[in-house]
Scaffold this active site. Structure first.
Site, mmCIF file in Angstrom:
data_model
loop_
_atom_site.group_PDB
_atom_site.id
_atom_site.type_symbol
_atom_site.label_atom_id
_atom_site.label_comp_id
_atom_site.label_asym_id
_atom_site.label_seq_id
_atom_site.Cartn_x
_atom_site.Cartn_y
_atom_site.Cartn_z
ATOM 1 C CG ASN A 51 -0.180 -0.335 2.540
ATOM 2 O OD1 ASN A 51 0.660 0.852 2.718
ATOM 3 N ND2 ASN A 51 -0.362 -1.331 3.297
ATOM 4 C CG ASP B 202 -6.382 -5.248 5.999
ATOM 5 O OD1 ASP B 202 -6.131 -5.302 7.447
ATOM 6 O OD2 ASP B 202 -6.746 -4.225 5.282
ATOM 7 N N PRO C 263 -2.549 -11.799 10.041
ATOM 8 C CG PRO C 263 -0.577 -12.325 11.445
ATOM 9 C CD PRO C 263 -1.175 -12.540 10.090
ATOM 10 C CB ILE D 38 0.140 -6.741 14.548
ATOM 11 C CG1 ILE D 38 0.803 -7.437 13.426
ATOM 12 C CG2 ILE D 38 1.528 -6.363 15.663
ATOM 13 C CD1 ILE D 38 1.709 -6.704 12.492
ATOM 14 C CG PHE E 119 -2.804 5.470 13.797
ATOM 15 C CD1 PHE E 119 -1.971 5.173 14.674
ATOM 16 C CD2 PHE E 119 -2.639 6.597 13.140
ATOM 17 C CE1 PHE E 119 -1.028 6.077 15.379
ATOM 18 C CE2 PHE E 119 -1.969 7.527 13.663
ATOM 19 C CZ PHE E 119 -1.017 7.446 14.630
HETATM 20 O O1 PMT Z 1 2.894 6.132 6.664
HETATM 21 P P1 PMT Z 1 2.295 7.247 6.209
HETATM 22 O O2 PMT Z 1 2.364 7.583 4.679
HETATM 23 O O3 PMT Z 1 2.842 8.423 6.921
HETATM 24 O O4 PMT Z 1 0.648 7.402 6.488
HETATM 25 C C1 PMT Z 1 0.461 7.217 7.733
HETATM 26 C C2 PMT Z 1 -0.828 6.381 7.838
HETATM 27 C C3 PMT Z 1 -1.985 6.811 7.065
HETATM 28 C C4 PMT Z 1 -0.516 4.884 7.440
HETATM 29 C C5 PMT Z 1 -1.323 6.187 9.258
HETATM 30 O O5 PMT Z 1 -1.509 7.573 9.907
HETATM 31 C C6 PMT Z 1 -2.521 5.238 9.810
HETATM 32 O O6 PMT Z 1 -3.495 5.597 9.722
HETATM 33 N N1 PMT Z 1 -2.244 3.925 9.905
HETATM 34 C C7 PMT Z 1 -2.993 2.907 10.053
HETATM 35 C C8 PMT Z 1 -3.222 2.396 8.646
HETATM 36 C C9 PMT Z 1 -4.294 1.012 8.692
HETATM 37 O O7 PMT Z 1 -3.573 0.107 8.249
HETATM 38 O O8 PMT Z 1 -5.232 1.145 9.394
HETATM 39 P P2 PMT Z 1 -6.483 0.155 9.352
HETATM 40 O O9 PMT Z 1 -7.798 1.080 9.827
HETATM 41 O O10 PMT Z 1 -6.377 -0.775 8.220
HETATM 42 O O11 PMT Z 1 -6.230 -0.700 10.643
HETATM 43 C C10 PMT Z 1 -6.384 -0.380 11.973
HETATM 44 C C11 PMT Z 1 -5.129 -0.540 12.921
HETATM 45 O O12 PMT Z 1 -4.984 -2.027 12.836
HETATM 46 C C12 PMT Z 1 -3.961 0.161 12.596
HETATM 47 O O13 PMT Z 1 -3.457 0.481 13.652
HETATM 48 C C13 PMT Z 1 -3.078 -1.084 12.071
HETATM 49 O O14 PMT Z 1 -1.664 -0.779 12.438
HETATM 50 C C14 PMT Z 1 -3.319 -2.108 12.693
HETATM 51 N N2 PMT Z 1 -3.473 -3.406 11.972
HETATM 52 C C15 PMT Z 1 -4.249 -3.579 11.132
HETATM 53 C C16 PMT Z 1 -4.095 -4.823 10.499
HETATM 54 C C17 PMT Z 1 -3.565 -5.987 10.953
HETATM 55 N N3 PMT Z 1 -3.346 -7.041 10.192
HETATM 56 N N4 PMT Z 1 -2.676 -5.809 11.813
HETATM 57 C C18 PMT Z 1 -2.741 -4.412 12.619
HETATM 58 O O15 PMT Z 1 -2.035 -4.347 13.465
#
Ligand code: PMT
Length: 411
Positions: A218, A287, A313, A315, A331
């Site tokens: 991504n 994902d 998974p 995390i 986030f």
């Molecule tokens: O890296 P940059 O270019 O500066 O951009 C910053 C950002 C947009 C990436 C950052 O600000 C941000 O929003 N990060 C979260 C991105 C994300 O994957 O969001 P999500 O809504 O899909 O996931 C929710 C949370 O679960 C996140 O904290 C993610 O780290 C975590 N996660 C998601 C999937 C997974 N398999 N494991 C995780 O730990």
């Protein structure tokens, strides 16, 4: 070139505001010294300042057009004064003439410099420079006391021989000294709300291999996660940064572990998180990953290709579900119904706090230098709370997130 190995103002945005006085001849050197430390510098000048030094000189050393007119439509169209006031992480008025000090002290907004100072939320440092008799004048002293009362930082002038031939206090400190004041502001060692904390932060994207040359990934650049790591280190924490593939320098004092896939990231996190008191999942973890990774490059034999994917998974949820979880911050990168989805992630994953990031706006979120978000958490009465972090550099947003987390932890 930098004089120091590490650039101590990397990512900082400094607005240098110049008012009229002979000391203005030192300001180009100040701009250069700030840039040497990695700061982005913009300059605003009063009309009086332009009698001592030209905007062209300051444009050349700052690398940007100089702002000087409150009512210039062209300049306002490029970067309006409110935008400029929001852009700055810190403003330094150098030199600050007696007249500029008086106008600031009384909340006047009759030129661009004073308007910016009224319109900003950034800290303002003022370096008075004037004749020693003027500096000793009780009106000037009272105005400086008034500025201090309103939260300005007045940098005491140096003593010595003056351009007018007098000897006494009123000289603007040398550019290197002013630069150190700015650096000290950001590296203020007494301001360490995260001292004694060990923070593990994930940053950047993950790459999920399809074959030896192709992967799913991504647009995450890692900038937000690296800004968090740098800010956490500056706020006194011991920081372990688990970084997916990204082209960014490791912030000073931070331990970095490079990983590729979500599985690698999970392993690295689980190795370090038992010693952590705070975990921040900022990475854009893929994902899904391909069920099978081809051992040789897949040939383009057919017009369509079907790749079966399996969920990676989670995390963040894994960390939050530990027996003794750290204070866990997630986030939520969303393009619609941002707050609703962020709240449901907070609950579903069992987090202490979540940063809701609207990534439908390309000027914030993925791969931009700025961000804006809403922090969401449950207070001690289990009541859902929110705090808006308006548009600012990722450096500033990172510091705000961490200060807020520190306040919740210490409350
Ligand atoms: O890296 P940059 O270019 O500066 O951009 C910053 C950002 C947009 C990436 C950052 O600000 C941000 O929003 N990060 C979260 C991105 C994300 O994957 O969001 P999500 O809504 O899909 O996931 C929710 C949370 O679960 C996140 O904290 C993610 O780290 C975590 N996660 C998601 C999937 C997974 N398999 N494991 C995780 O730990």
């Amino acid at each position: 070139m930098s004089e120091s190995a590490e650039q101590r103002l990397q990512g900082r945005r400094i607005l240098v505001a110049v008012s009229g006085g002979i000391a203005a001849y030192k300001t180009p050197d100040l701009v250069r010294r700030l840039r040497d430390e990695g700061a982005a510098v913009r300059v605003v000048m009063t009309q009086g300042a332009q009698a001592f030094i030209t905007p062209l000189t300051l444009q050349a050393v700052s690398g940007h057009p100089v702002h000087h007119d409150l009512l210039d439509p062209a300049a306002e169209a490029a970067m309006g004064h409110i935008e400029l006031a929001k852009w700055a992480d810190l403003i330094v008025v150098a030199p600050a003439s007696a007249s500029t000090i008086a106008r600031l002290a009384h909340g006047m907004a009759d030129d661009l410099l004073t308007t910016l100072c009224l319109a900003t939320a950034a800290p303002i440092y003022v370096a008075p420079a004037m004749n020693q008799q003027m500096w000793a004048n009780p009106i000037v002293q009272e105005n400086c006391a008034r500025l201090t009362h309103y939260g300005f930082h007045v940098i005491p002038p140096a003593s010595g021989s003056q351009a007018c031939g007098d000897i006494g206090a009123g000289r603007m400190p040398e550019p290197l000294e002013l630069r150190e004041v700015v650096v000290a502001h950001f590296l203020n060692n007494t301001d360490q709300p995260l001292a004694q904390q060990h923070i593990v932060i994930t940053a950047g994207p993950t790459r999920e291999a399809i074959d030896p040359v192709r992967y799913l990934s991504n647009h995450s650049s890692g900038k937000m996660g690296f800004a968090l790591a740098a800010a956490a280190q500056q706020l006194g924490a011991q920081v372990t940064l688990v970084a997916g593939p990204c082209q960014l320098a490791t912030p000073a004092g931070v331990t970095r572990i490079n990983v590729n896939s979500a599985d690698d990231m999970l392993r690295a996190v689980m190795q370090h998180v038992p010693n952590a008191s705070i975990f921040i999942g900022c990475a854009a973890v893929a994902d899904y990953r391909p069920v099978q990774v081809a051992s040789n490059k897949i040939k383009k034999d057919s017009d369509a290709m079907h790749i079966q994917l399996v969920k990676n998974p989670d995390i963040l949820a894994t960390v939050a579900a530990l027996d003794k979880p750290p204070f866990t911050i997630g986030f939520a990168a969303e393009t619609n119904d941002v707050l609703k989805y962020a709240q449901s992630k907070l609950e579903r994953k069992g987090l202490n706090m979540i940063a809701a990031n609207d990534v439908s706006d390309s000027s914030i979120g993925f791969n931009s230098d700025e961000n804006a978000m809403v922090l969401i958490w449950r207070d001690s009465h289990a009541k859902m709370q929110q705090k808006q972090l308006p548009l600012a550099s990722k450096t500033t947003i990172a510091e705000q997130i961490l200060r807020h987390a520190a306040a919740l932890i210490h409350s």
